[in-house]
Design an enzyme around this catalytic site. Sequence first.
Site, PDB file in Angstrom:
ATOM      1  N   HIS A  14      -0.547   5.184   7.039  1.00  0.00           N
ATOM      2  CA  HIS A  14       0.127   5.770   5.865  1.00  0.00           C
ATOM      3  C   HIS A  14       0.438   7.249   6.014  1.00  0.00           C
ATOM      4  CE1 HIS A  14      -2.318   2.269   4.466  1.00  0.00           C
ATOM      5  NE2 HIS A  14      -1.141   1.951   3.963  1.00  0.00           N
ATOM      6  N   ASP A  53      -3.646   8.297   7.557  1.00  0.00           N
ATOM      7  CA  ASP A  53      -4.505   7.376   8.307  1.00  0.00           C
ATOM      8  C   ASP A  53      -3.627   6.596   9.289  1.00  0.00           C
ATOM      9  OD1 ASP A  53      -3.250   5.312   6.945  1.00  0.00           O
ATOM     10  OD2 ASP A  53      -4.933   4.899   5.599  1.00  0.00           O
ATOM     11  N   SER A  91       0.809  -1.227   0.000  1.00  0.00           N
ATOM     12  CA  SER A  91       0.000   0.000   0.000  1.00  0.00           C
ATOM     13  C   SER A  91       0.840   1.274   0.000  1.00  0.00           C
ATOM     14  CB  SER A  91      -0.929   0.021   1.218  1.00  0.00           C
ATOM     15  OG  SER A  91      -0.175  -0.004   2.412  1.00  0.00           O
TER      16      SER A  91
END
Length: 353
Positions: free
Chosen positions: A331, A328, A38
């Site tokens: 990240h 978040d 991610s």
Amino acid sequence: MTISSLFLCYYWILVVISWLGWISAQPLVPALFIFGDSIVDAGNNNNLETLVKANFAPYGRDFVKHKPTGRFCNGKLASDFTAENLGFTSYPLPYLSKQARGKNLLLGANFASASSGYDDTTAKIYNTISLSKQVDFYKSFQKKLVGMVGNSNTSSIINGSIHFVSSGSSDFVQNYYINPLLYKKYTTDQFSDILLESYTNFVQELHKMGARNIGVTTLPPLGCVPAVITIFGDDTNSCVENINKAALSFNDKLNSTSQILQARLSSLNLVVLDIYQPLHDLVTKPMDYGFFEARKACCGTGLLETSFLCNSKSPGTCKNASEYVFWDGFHPTEAANKILSDDLLAAGISLIS
Ligand SMILES: *[C@@H]1O[C@H](CO)[C@@H](O)[C@H](O)[C@H]1NC(C)=O
Ligand SMILES: *[C@@H]1O[C@H](CO)[C@@H](O)[C@H](O)[C@H]1NC(C)=O
Ligand SMILES: *[C@@H]1O[C@H](CO)[C@@H](O)[C@H](O)[C@H]1NC(C)=O
Ligand SMILES: *[C@@H]1O[C@H](CO)[C@@H](O)[C@H](O)[C@H]1NC(C)=O
């Protein structure tokens, strides 16, 4: 070297690179290929039956068109800045997106998938694209490229291009540390060795397929990520030291493994790109870099899981993400990614020449 002369040196490297990009008016390398999780997924997971997605508001609210794309960020990823730094005017498309076809593939592709890792079982848990599957996709990409420009042009595109890899975080945080079958059986050191075996196979495979320039990021300071502090920390609100230690030890092994691969595989340029120290600096000295908050995430409460809690109904999403290191629970924000990408560029300079 003093800090300020180090900065000056970075600064000049950046100036020279922008200048080279400007006089050539075309990218410094033929194409850019991205693999991993991610940290670099630009939307492949949008096309999968998985819960691990970021294709809804407020993700992407500060991106080019202020719309979610599937990036786990408010804006640009570090790899987006890297593409810009290399002189590209567009980002490598997620390989599973509808746009990733024909001429759009000539400048590269992004195979990354959130919640995947060096260990293929990590991706299995979340129904995402494992690293070996990403390599399969890269093989089918190369076939398409041969169909468009022929064998010899394809080889020269592949051997001149940069392959950028960011993996391993999900193996620890979304697999090892929450899975008693793993953490009771293996020490973090033993688990790292297993991951590095896959990493070795991955690099050998890319090399066999013609890749000659590979940049691999280290693990970030996983123990300083907001969700990790909340889930695994004690009550002090500070970084979880044993998890950071595991990450550092993995990074050492990654470095030595890479040196062995570099020596063994002909004309391979394999560079380890450190993101541990730069992100650790941001988290421990946020004010030095113009940030006000490094513990709480901008979106969600900052105290729990990624993706599931950061959504349009998240209470109190911050107004100005540039003041936050984390977007978040897992990240970094675009502002933090920008700083990380400058470090990546300075460390990866040898991949260009
Ligand atoms: C392959 O490269 C050559 C030389 O760079 C170029 O002239 C030719 O048009 C390319 N072929 C295709 C099919 O793009
Ligand atoms: C890349 O491939 C082209 C075409 O096969 C070849 O001419 C060139 O020497 C290769 N470059 C490197 C650095 O291997
Ligand atoms: C890898 O190891 C070399 C030599 O031991 C060292 O100079 C280098 O800084 C290390 N790189 C990273 C990214 O840790
Ligand atoms: C957001 O915060 C950054 C960093 O403190 C600041 O430079 C910028 O002006 C702020 N933007 C707005 C719209 O307030």
